[in-house]
Write an enzyme that holds these catalytic residues in place. Structure first.
Site, mmCIF file in Angstrom:
data_model
loop_
_atom_site.group_PDB
_atom_site.id
_atom_site.type_symbol
_atom_site.label_atom_id
_atom_site.label_comp_id
_atom_site.label_asym_id
_atom_site.label_seq_id
_atom_site.Cartn_x
_atom_site.Cartn_y
_atom_site.Cartn_z
ATOM 1 N N LYS A 172 -28.104 12.221 -8.765
ATOM 2 C CA LYS A 172 -28.187 11.550 -7.301
ATOM 3 C C LYS A 172 -27.289 12.356 -6.533
ATOM 4 C CE LYS A 172 -25.941 8.510 -5.262
ATOM 5 N NZ LYS A 172 -26.089 9.201 -3.945
ATOM 6 N N THR A 227 -11.696 8.312 -5.870
ATOM 7 C CA THR A 227 -11.124 7.560 -7.024
ATOM 8 C C THR A 227 -11.776 6.198 -6.895
ATOM 9 O OG1 THR A 227 -9.244 9.065 -6.889
ATOM 10 C CG2 THR A 227 -8.818 6.866 -7.790
ATOM 11 N N ILE A 229 -14.596 4.841 -5.882
ATOM 12 C CA ILE A 229 -16.164 4.708 -6.704
ATOM 13 C C ILE A 229 -15.772 5.063 -8.073
ATOM 14 C CG2 ILE A 229 -18.247 5.194 -6.193
ATOM 15 C CD1 ILE A 229 -17.395 3.751 -3.894
ATOM 16 N N GLY A 230 -14.886 5.922 -8.469
ATOM 17 C CA GLY A 230 -14.858 6.391 -9.867
ATOM 18 C C GLY A 230 -14.359 5.146 -10.802
ATOM 19 N N GLU A 247 -14.405 13.225 -11.743
ATOM 20 C CA GLU A 247 -13.710 14.232 -11.142
ATOM 21 C C GLU A 247 -13.404 13.504 -9.408
ATOM 22 O OE1 GLU A 247 -12.513 16.693 -11.818
ATOM 23 O OE2 GLU A 247 -13.769 17.623 -13.622
ATOM 24 N N CYS A 281 -11.362 18.378 -2.586
ATOM 25 C CA CYS A 281 -10.509 17.636 -3.447
ATOM 26 C C CYS A 281 -9.146 18.356 -3.836
ATOM 27 C CB CYS A 281 -11.358 17.241 -4.813
ATOM 28 S SG CYS A 281 -12.125 18.662 -5.582
ATOM 29 N N GLU A 381 -5.129 10.474 0.273
ATOM 30 C CA GLU A 381 -5.812 11.670 0.450
ATOM 31 C C GLU A 381 -6.542 11.368 1.841
ATOM 32 O OE1 GLU A 381 -9.739 11.747 -1.729
ATOM 33 O OE2 GLU A 381 -9.317 14.047 -2.324
HETATM 34 P P1 NAD Z 1 -17.656 8.836 -2.723
HETATM 35 O O1 NAD Z 1 -17.085 8.383 -3.712
HETATM 36 O O2 NAD Z 1 -17.957 8.232 -1.408
HETATM 37 O O3 NAD Z 1 -19.384 9.375 -3.125
HETATM 38 C C1 NAD Z 1 -19.414 10.147 -4.250
HETATM 39 C C2 NAD Z 1 -21.086 9.789 -4.594
HETATM 40 O O4 NAD Z 1 -20.848 8.387 -5.372
HETATM 41 C C3 NAD Z 1 -22.003 10.098 -3.609
HETATM 42 O O5 NAD Z 1 -23.123 10.485 -4.199
HETATM 43 C C4 NAD Z 1 -22.130 8.337 -3.319
HETATM 44 O O6 NAD Z 1 -23.502 8.196 -2.763
HETATM 45 C C5 NAD Z 1 -22.092 7.653 -4.530
HETATM 46 N N1 NAD Z 1 -21.746 6.484 -4.711
HETATM 47 C C6 NAD Z 1 -21.040 5.557 -3.693
HETATM 48 N N2 NAD Z 1 -21.043 4.290 -4.079
HETATM 49 C C7 NAD Z 1 -21.592 4.186 -5.286
HETATM 50 C C8 NAD Z 1 -21.512 3.319 -6.310
HETATM 51 N N3 NAD Z 1 -21.134 1.924 -5.921
HETATM 52 N N4 NAD Z 1 -22.009 3.530 -7.546
HETATM 53 C C9 NAD Z 1 -22.714 4.932 -7.984
HETATM 54 N N5 NAD Z 1 -22.511 5.796 -6.861
HETATM 55 C C10 NAD Z 1 -21.789 5.443 -5.861
HETATM 56 O O7 NAD Z 1 -17.157 10.313 -2.467
HETATM 57 P P2 NAD Z 1 -17.488 11.316 -1.227
HETATM 58 O O8 NAD Z 1 -16.943 10.819 0.149
HETATM 59 O O9 NAD Z 1 -19.042 11.580 -1.225
HETATM 60 O O10 NAD Z 1 -16.569 12.699 -1.699
HETATM 61 C C11 NAD Z 1 -15.316 12.591 -1.224
HETATM 62 C C12 NAD Z 1 -14.153 12.210 -2.436
HETATM 63 O O11 NAD Z 1 -14.749 13.150 -3.340
HETATM 64 C C13 NAD Z 1 -12.667 12.682 -2.191
HETATM 65 O O12 NAD Z 1 -12.073 11.682 -2.512
HETATM 66 C C14 NAD Z 1 -12.633 13.825 -3.087
HETATM 67 O O13 NAD Z 1 -11.414 14.289 -3.512
HETATM 68 C C15 NAD Z 1 -13.563 13.807 -4.265
HETATM 69 N N6 NAD Z 1 -14.274 15.044 -4.667
HETATM 70 C C16 NAD Z 1 -13.378 15.316 -5.839
HETATM 71 C C17 NAD Z 1 -13.730 16.536 -6.667
HETATM 72 C C18 NAD Z 1 -13.138 16.861 -7.938
HETATM 73 O O14 NAD Z 1 -13.724 17.917 -8.475
HETATM 74 N N7 NAD Z 1 -12.138 16.273 -8.421
HETATM 75 C C19 NAD Z 1 -14.643 17.440 -5.931
HETATM 76 C C20 NAD Z 1 -15.204 17.063 -4.737
HETATM 77 C C21 NAD Z 1 -14.886 15.751 -4.090
#
Ligand code: NAD
Ligand code: MN
Length: 477
Positions: A172, A227, A229-230, A247, A281, A381
């Site tokens: 996704k 973090t 959503i993670g 990540e 990130c 962040e």
């Molecule tokens: P996000 O957490 O908003 O979204 C990431 C993904 O998760 C998207 O595909 C989104 O549609 C999906 N998502 C959102 N809600 C969800 C849910 N409830 N259940 C399952 N999936 C869901 O992050 P973003 O705004 O797309 O990206 C920015 C963030 O990502 C920043 O915090 C950045 O630091 C982090 N990031 C980390 C790395 C790394 O390798 N550590 C790399 C790139 C980005």
């Protein structure tokens, strides 16, 4: 305008609900593409396709599987310019950066194609009469959730090793940036990867993403994103003990000691926070400078921030493009007010450009000087072109400030003293570090964070453990 379908079981299909979403060009604010918006039913169809493809994919011998991934790498290179243009428009990325990222995706498939017939199980000298073997087996259906900042690169970091180890995939992509992922899925089919092995379901995180994490047939979730959503993903995955790699976010420190090569440190510090308009990130968004160098460093950094070429991502000379959306830009922009209210000194930038760039999601790169560790702009962040600079007096103080963070993803150290460089490298709580450069992500080496920056590693051979299970088999004598 064509409508981009989901990729399920080798076919491009509309969403079961018929829903679509519009993609907005971050550089102009115009709607320019329409994508099927996958939901719960589509995720279920895709997971079943991946489940059904599992037995066949696992049986493909190592040479043939490797050849398919090498072919895919070649196809990515053959289509490099069109993929880069697509990524550049979709994510608002300067075209030169987009080309580098597409190249990295091809390199990634080559690396894991080459690994396939070089990793395997072991025979272990156990304390019993017999032979102990280990098999490395695929985990099964892997759910991949990708962010919008480096769409094709991060997708390939997940897809290449997962396929190499014999897993099948439902990916996704981020709802903002699904296009190169769909194209990658089509190229995989062209390379001979059987239908159903690699499925791509664009859709909202709260519906499609959530359904993927909950699906009982999914055995592993590999998530890159925030973090916040993670944390939710990890909780949900606990229900049926899914494997999880995360990540997540970062707020990395860049330590500049007074003996650093100043010219190099200034320009690299700039790019290690402003690359991808700060939506990285690994962004070293906290710069810590030893007091004797502080004023000189700041004046040179400010001069270079003000000379940046901000412009349309399709222009070859553009160095800084827009952010992903005006919504995200406005969120970043709010931190400018927060920083000022907290008493940090805004040396440059922070404005939303007017004129030709006014309709895009642009923001002038900003430097906050005299920031302090307790400020919100130093702790959170921001994920945009904003850097905080803090002075320090001793090595111990610098390490303490660097470690005063919930995150631990990346970081840099600038010094000519090799003993200090290594001492500080050991002391910093982080997954990845660079010394005398801002560059530390290599396909061949493990990448990932500690603390709230994540769990598990991507890249290198380390990731293969996260896409396979060890099975222990003992044969009595
Ligand atoms: P996000 O957490 O908003 O979204 C990431 C993904 O998760 C998207 O595909 C989104 O549609 C999906 N998502 C959102 N809600 C969800 C849910 N409830 N259940 C399952 N999936 C869901 O992050 P973003 O705004 O797309 O990206 C920015 C963030 O990502 C920043 O915090 C950045 O630091 C982090 N990031 C980390 C790395 C790394 O390798 N550590 C790399 C790139 C980005
Ligand atoms: Mn988000």
């Amino acid at each position: 305008m064509t409508i981009e379908g989901l990729l399920i079981g080798g076919d491009r299909v509309p969403a079961a609900s018929g829903q679509q979403s519009q993609l907005i060009d971050p550089a102009t604010g115009e709607t320019w593409a329409t994508v099927a918006a996958g939901g719960v039913e589509d995720i279920d169809r895709a997971v079943l396709a991946a489940e059904n493809a599992r037995a066949g994919w696992r049986k493909v011998n190592s040479r043939d599987r490797a050849r398919m991934l090498f072919t895919l790498a070649n196809l990515i290179r053959t289509n490099l310019e069109s993929l880069a243009q697509l990524e550049s428009r979709n994510a608002g990325k300067p075209i030169r950066d987009a080309r580098d990222e597409v190249n990295m995706a091809a390199d990634c498939f080559e690396y894991y194609a080459g690994a396939i017939n070089k990793v395997g199980g072991q025979t272990i000298p156990v304390a019993a009469a017999g032979t102990h073997l280990t098999f490395r087996e695929p985990i099964g259906v892997c759910g991949m959730i990708a962010p919008w900042n480096f769409p094709i690169a991060i997708t390939s970091w997940k897809v290449a090793p997962a396929l190499a180890m014999g897993n099948t995939i439902v990916l996704k992509p981020a709802s903002q940036t699904p296009l190169t992922a769909l194209r990658l899925g089509e190229l995989a089919l062209e390379a001979g990867v059987p239908p159903g092995v690699f499925n791509v379901v664009p859709g909202a995180g709260s519906t499609a993403g959530d359904a993927l994490v909950r699906h009982p047939l999914v055995r592993k979730i590999s998530f890159t994103g925030s973090t916040e959503i993670g944390t939710q993903v990890m909780k949900l995955a606990a229900d049926d003990i899914k494997n999880v790699t995360l990540e997540l976010g970062g707020k990395s420190a860049n330590l500049i000691f007074a003996d650093a090569d100043l010219d190099k440190a200034v320009v690299k510090s700039l790019w290690s926070v402003l690359g991808n308009s700060g939506q990285d990130c690994c962004a070293r968004s906290r710069i810590l400078v030893e007091r004797p160098l502080y004023d000189t460093f700041l004046s040179q950094l400010t001069e270079q921030f003000q000379a940046l070429k901000i412009g349309h991502p399709s222009e070859e000379q553009t160095e800084i493009g827009p952010l992903i959306s005006t919504g995200h830009r406005d969120r970043v922009h709010r931190y400018i007010d927060i920083g000022k209210a907290e008493g940090a000194k805004l040396l440059c930038g922070g404005d939303i450009p007017t004129g030709a760039l006014a309709n895009g999601a642009y923001l002038q790169p900003a430097i906050f000087a005299d920031a302090t560790p307790e400020m919100q702009i130093v702790r959170e962040e921001i994920f945009g072109p904003v850097v905080c600079v803090l002075p320090f007096d001793t090595e111990e103080e610098a390490v303490a400030i660097a470690n005063n963070s919930l995150y631990g993803l990346s970081g840099s150290i600038w010094t000519r003293d090799i003993s200090r460089a290594l001492r500080v490298a050991r002391a910093i709580e982080t997954g990845v570090l660079s010394i005398n450069t801002g560059h530390s992500v290599h396909l061949e080496a493990p990448f990932g964070g500690v603390k709230r920056s994540g769990l598990g590693r991507e890249l290198g051979l380390a990731v293969l453990d996260h896409y396979s299970e060890w099975k222990s088999v003992f044969i009595a004598e």
